[in-house]
Design a protein around this motif. Structure first.
Motif, PDB file in Angstrom:
ATOM      1  N   GLY A 111       9.110  18.254  -4.578  1.00  0.00           N
ATOM      2  CA  GLY A 111       8.284  19.279  -3.957  1.00  0.00           C
ATOM      3  C   GLY A 111       7.016  19.643  -4.697  1.00  0.00           C
ATOM      4  N   ASP A 112       6.658  18.880  -5.713  1.00  0.00           N
ATOM      5  CA  ASP A 112       5.494  19.294  -6.497  1.00  0.00           C
ATOM      6  C   ASP A 112       4.307  18.346  -6.399  1.00  0.00           C
ATOM      7  OD1 ASP A 112       6.363  17.193  -8.015  1.00  0.00           O
ATOM      8  OD2 ASP A 112       6.697  18.340  -9.843  1.00  0.00           O
ATOM      9  N   THR A 113       4.332  17.475  -5.408  1.00  0.00           N
ATOM     10  CA  THR A 113       3.165  16.639  -5.110  1.00  0.00           C
ATOM     11  C   THR A 113       3.103  16.439  -3.605  1.00  0.00           C
ATOM     12  OG1 THR A 113       3.450  15.409  -7.197  1.00  0.00           O
ATOM     13  CG2 THR A 113       2.006  14.433  -5.537  1.00  0.00           C
ATOM     14  N   VAL A 114       1.903  16.533  -3.048  1.00  0.00           N
ATOM     15  CA  VAL A 114       1.772  16.265  -1.624  1.00  0.00           C
ATOM     16  C   VAL A 114       0.963  14.994  -1.403  1.00  0.00           C
ATOM     17  CG1 VAL A 114       1.972  18.706  -0.981  1.00  0.00           C
ATOM     18  CG2 VAL A 114      -0.283  17.694  -1.285  1.00  0.00           C
ATOM     19  N   LEU A 115       1.320  14.327  -0.326  1.00  0.00           N
ATOM     20  CA  LEU A 115       0.611  13.128   0.109  1.00  0.00           C
ATOM     21  C   LEU A 115      -0.026  13.452   1.447  1.00  0.00           C
ATOM     22  CD1 LEU A 115      -0.022  10.065  -0.208  1.00  0.00           C
ATOM     23  CD2 LEU A 115       2.137   9.622   0.987  1.00  0.00           C
ATOM     24  N   LEU A 116      -1.338  13.304   1.500  1.00  0.00           N
ATOM     25  CA  LEU A 116      -2.075  13.599   2.720  1.00  0.00           C
ATOM     26  C   LEU A 116      -2.436  12.291   3.405  1.00  0.00           C
ATOM     27  CD1 LEU A 116      -4.597  16.050   1.010  1.00  0.00           C
ATOM     28  CD2 LEU A 116      -2.504  16.695   2.246  1.00  0.00           C
ATOM     29  N   LEU A 117      -1.907  12.087   4.592  1.00  0.00           N
ATOM     30  CA  LEU A 117      -2.337  10.939   5.385  1.00  0.00           C
ATOM     31  C   LEU A 117      -3.541  11.408   6.185  1.00  0.00           C
ATOM     32  CD1 LEU A 117       1.044   9.408   6.517  1.00  0.00           C
ATOM     33  CD2 LEU A 117      -0.300   9.006   4.457  1.00  0.00           C
ATOM     34  N   VAL A 118      -4.645  10.760   5.952  1.00  0.00           N
ATOM     35  CA  VAL A 118      -5.895  11.261   6.516  1.00  0.00           C
ATOM     36  C   VAL A 118      -6.632  10.169   7.281  1.00  0.00           C
ATOM     37  CG1 VAL A 118      -6.119  12.865   4.570  1.00  0.00           C
ATOM     38  CG2 VAL A 118      -7.366  10.677   4.513  1.00  0.00           C
ATOM     39  N   ASP A 119      -7.580  10.626   8.073  1.00  0.00           N
ATOM     40  CA  ASP A 119      -8.539   9.705   8.666  1.00  0.00           C
ATOM     41  C   ASP A 119      -9.882  10.076   8.036  1.00  0.00           C
ATOM     42  OD1 ASP A 119      -9.684   7.751  10.129  1.00  0.00           O
ATOM     43  OD2 ASP A 119      -9.421   8.721  12.081  1.00  0.00           O
ATOM     44  N   GLN A 120     -10.305   9.264   7.096  1.00  0.00           N
ATOM     45  CA  GLN A 120     -11.510   9.563   6.326  1.00  0.00           C
ATOM     46  C   GLN A 120     -12.750   9.172   7.123  1.00  0.00           C
ATOM     47  OE1 GLN A 120     -12.136  10.743   2.885  1.00  0.00           O
ATOM     48  NE2 GLN A 120     -14.152  10.824   3.844  1.00  0.00           N
ATOM     49  N   ARG A 121     -13.582  10.152   7.348  1.00  0.00           N
ATOM     50  CA  ARG A 121     -14.885   9.842   7.949  1.00  0.00           C
ATOM     51  C   ARG A 121     -15.816   9.400   6.829  1.00  0.00           C
ATOM     52  NH1 ARG A 121     -18.910  14.187  10.920  1.00  0.00           N
ATOM     53  NH2 ARG A 121     -20.793  12.925  10.685  1.00  0.00           N
ATOM     54  N   GLY A 122     -16.385   8.219   6.980  1.00  0.00           N
ATOM     55  CA  GLY A 122     -17.321   7.738   5.970  1.00  0.00           C
ATOM     56  C   GLY A 122     -16.604   7.411   4.671  1.00  0.00           C
ATOM     57  N   CYS A 136      12.512   6.304  -5.819  1.00  0.00           N
ATOM     58  CA  CYS A 136      12.962   7.710  -5.809  1.00  0.00           C
ATOM     59  C   CYS A 136      14.407   7.844  -6.264  1.00  0.00           C
ATOM     60  CB  CYS A 136      12.786   8.285  -4.403  1.00  0.00           C
ATOM     61  SG  CYS A 136      13.181  10.049  -4.290  1.00  0.00           S
ATOM     62  N   HIS A 137      14.663   8.893  -7.000  1.00  0.00           N
ATOM     63  CA  HIS A 137      16.015   9.133  -7.514  1.00  0.00           C
ATOM     64  C   HIS A 137      17.013   9.416  -6.405  1.00  0.00           C
ATOM     65  CE1 HIS A 137      15.122  13.274  -6.561  1.00  0.00           C
ATOM     66  NE2 HIS A 137      16.363  13.593  -6.831  1.00  0.00           N
ATOM     67  N   THR A 138      16.515   9.704  -5.194  1.00  0.00           N
ATOM     68  CA  THR A 138      17.423   9.949  -4.073  1.00  0.00           C
ATOM     69  C   THR A 138      17.897   8.640  -3.441  1.00  0.00           C
ATOM     70  OG1 THR A 138      15.647  10.024  -2.416  1.00  0.00           O
ATOM     71  CG2 THR A 138      16.210  12.102  -3.530  1.00  0.00           C
ATOM     72  N   GLY A 139      17.392   7.533  -3.952  1.00  0.00           N
ATOM     73  CA  GLY A 139      17.756   6.237  -3.399  1.00  0.00           C
ATOM     74  C   GLY A 139      16.783   5.747  -2.342  1.00  0.00           C
ATOM     75  N   ARG A 140      15.763   6.533  -2.098  1.00  0.00           N
ATOM     76  CA  ARG A 140      14.746   6.123  -1.128  1.00  0.00           C
ATOM     77  C   ARG A 140      13.664   5.293  -1.806  1.00  0.00           C
ATOM     78  NH1 ARG A 140      16.586  11.192   0.255  1.00  0.00           N
ATOM     79  NH2 ARG A 140      17.077  11.523   2.466  1.00  0.00           N
ATOM     80  N   CYS A 147       9.075   8.586  -2.814  1.00  0.00           N
ATOM     81  CA  CYS A 147       9.446  10.002  -2.963  1.00  0.00           C
ATOM     82  C   CYS A 147       8.916  10.892  -1.852  1.00  0.00           C
ATOM     83  CB  CYS A 147       8.925  10.533  -4.304  1.00  0.00           C
ATOM     84  SG  CYS A 147       9.679   9.728  -5.732  1.00  0.00           S
ATOM     85  N   PHE A 148       8.023  10.388  -1.033  1.00  0.00           N
ATOM     86  CA  PHE A 148       7.356  11.245  -0.038  1.00  0.00           C
ATOM     87  C   PHE A 148       8.044  11.135   1.326  1.00  0.00           C
ATOM     88  CE2 PHE A 148       4.275  10.254  -3.328  1.00  0.00           C
ATOM     89  CZ  PHE A 148       3.801  11.508  -3.644  1.00  0.00           C
ATOM     90  N   PHE A 149       9.301  11.517   1.352  1.00  0.00           N
ATOM     91  CA  PHE A 149      10.086  11.313   2.564  1.00  0.00           C
ATOM     92  C   PHE A 149      10.213  12.565   3.419  1.00  0.00           C
ATOM     93  CE2 PHE A 149      12.976  12.195  -0.959  1.00  0.00           C
ATOM     94  CZ  PHE A 149      13.715  13.263  -0.462  1.00  0.00           C
ATOM     95  N   ARG A 150       9.492  13.608   3.051  1.00  0.00           N
ATOM     96  CA  ARG A 150       9.454  14.804   3.895  1.00  0.00           C
ATOM     97  C   ARG A 150       8.076  14.912   4.529  1.00  0.00           C
ATOM     98  NH1 ARG A 150      11.661  19.619   0.219  1.00  0.00           N
ATOM     99  NH2 ARG A 150      10.802  18.370  -1.480  1.00  0.00           N
ATOM    100  N   GLY A 155       0.795  -1.211   0.000  1.00  0.00           N
ATOM    101  CA  GLY A 155       0.000   0.000   0.000  1.00  0.00           C
ATOM    102  C   GLY A 155       0.837   1.274   0.000  1.00  0.00           C
ATOM    103  N   GLU A 156       2.141   1.135   0.041  1.00  0.00           N
ATOM    104  CA  GLU A 156       3.020   2.316   0.060  1.00  0.00           C
ATOM    105  C   GLU A 156       2.836   3.147  -1.219  1.00  0.00           C
ATOM    106  OE1 GLU A 156       7.108   1.160   0.109  1.00  0.00           O
ATOM    107  OE2 GLU A 156       7.840   3.188   0.578  1.00  0.00           O
ATOM    108  N   VAL A 157       2.590   4.427  -1.034  1.00  0.00           N
ATOM    109  CA  VAL A 157       2.534   5.321  -2.193  1.00  0.00           C
ATOM    110  C   VAL A 157       3.969   5.692  -2.562  1.00  0.00           C
ATOM    111  CG1 VAL A 157       1.753   7.539  -3.078  1.00  0.00           C
ATOM    112  CG2 VAL A 157       0.252   6.186  -1.612  1.00  0.00           C
ATOM    113  N   LEU A 158       4.354   5.334  -3.752  1.00  0.00           N
ATOM    114  CA  LEU A 158       5.750   5.461  -4.155  1.00  0.00           C
ATOM    115  C   LEU A 158       6.073   6.808  -4.790  1.00  0.00           C
ATOM    116  CD1 LEU A 158       6.049   1.905  -5.739  1.00  0.00           C
ATOM    117  CD2 LEU A 158       7.015   2.624  -3.550  1.00  0.00           C
ATOM    118  N   MET A 159       5.208   7.271  -5.668  1.00  0.00           N
ATOM    119  CA  MET A 159       5.504   8.482  -6.439  1.00  0.00           C
ATOM    120  C   MET A 159       4.259   8.901  -7.215  1.00  0.00           C
ATOM    121  SD  MET A 159       7.721   6.769  -9.542  1.00  0.00           S
ATOM    122  CE  MET A 159       7.470   8.101 -10.738  1.00  0.00           C
ATOM    123  N   MET A 160       4.332  10.089  -7.785  1.00  0.00           N
ATOM    124  CA  MET A 160       3.305  10.542  -8.705  1.00  0.00           C
ATOM    125  C   MET A 160       4.008  11.105  -9.932  1.00  0.00           C
ATOM    126  SD  MET A 160       1.053  12.621 -10.295  1.00  0.00           S
ATOM    127  CE  MET A 160       1.191  14.351  -9.805  1.00  0.00           C
TER     128      MET A 160
END
Lengths: 173, 173
Positions: free
Chosen positions: B84-95, A98-102, A105-108, A30-35
């Motif tokens: 830095g051009d994509t964000v991943l939101l870890l959420v707790d989805q209600r419903g 990830c190109h950083t070797g991780r 990509c979502f390591f921040r 389920g790990e989100v790897l990249m977009m």
């Protein structure tokens, strides 16, 4: 329309530039790897070859993930969202995404009111894009200073690791 | 820059339209729920309020997820990718996250050379956007025929459930 792949493509709503955002998720964890982004041909290639192919917006060419780094994404399933304008790729990621070797990509992460680096590289990034992994032997001098090998979380804004800057001659990943 | 939220925003690379794609993932199961867009204010609101706020491209306004449906996304963590051009939101989805009443929006899968619907609605979609869930009582007549309550996988291309068409007066979700 007899070609099933064309039926797949037809259901996807590409944007005005002919692109659709594609989220890559490791199929079993389920790990989100990249977009990244796909155009119609990238979808066709991915379905036909069973490995993920993106569209590099900066280089304006197809980008088979892993073509230089060996870090291939095998495509397990392609899914489409309710309004048809985002795809979710369930993949089996070879090595790191990830190109950083991780691994991903979502390591921040924004924690305690600051950006924290929450994952370390699993492989030295320079090994991902060394001369040996590039097609055709020694890299030209113009590549000696390219960013990914030295990019860090703090300076990455200047690079487009998943989509090389136009000055780069090779793809990442 | 003393405001920590501004430091968070500054690290994000918004596109030419001032937007960044945002992937919402259920924090504990890893399920990818949806993808939508944020502008700077949406990031600010999300961090300040602890619930996810997107930017509706079609309505050109902030869209607090769940503001009409009650299906709030509580923000557990915001992550940023390597460039830095994509964000991943870890959420707790209600419903449910999807306007169709499904838990997530990615319910169409390309299997055996056709699109298969792999999840059924958990709640009737019309209950998500009934008069009772809207702010301010009975909905105007113009909303009676809006698409989401009747949208299906096969016809969804005409709708923008996560970002209502300009003719809609209420947000989805």
């Amino acid at each position: 329309m007899d070609d099933p792949i064309e039926r797949a493509v037809t259901a996807i709503r590409f944007d005005a530039e002919g692109l659709v955002p594609a989220i890559a998720q490791q199929h079993d964890t389920g790990e989100v790897l990249m977009m990244a982004w796909m155009n119609r041909d990238a979808v066709r290639v991915s379905l036909a070859e069973g490995r993920v192919c993106y569209w590099s917006r900066s280089r304006r060419k197809l980008w088979r993930k892993g073509e230089t780094s060996g870090q291939v994404q095998w495509l397990r399933e392609l899914r489409l969202d309710c309004d048809g304008d985002t795809v979710l790729l369930l993949v089996d990621q070879r090595g790191v995404a990830c190109h950083t070797g991780r691994r991903n990509c979502f390591f921040r992460a924004w924690r305690n009111q600051e950006w924290a680096v929450i994952a370390e590289p699993q492989v030295p990034p320079e090994t991902l894009y060394s001369d040996e992994t590039l097609n055709g032997g020694p890299s030209p001098a113009s590549e000696a200073g390219r960013a990914p090998a030295t990019a860090t979380a703090g300076t990455s804004a200047a690079t487009e690791p998943q989509e090389p800057a136009p000055s780069s001659t090779d793809g990442w990943g």
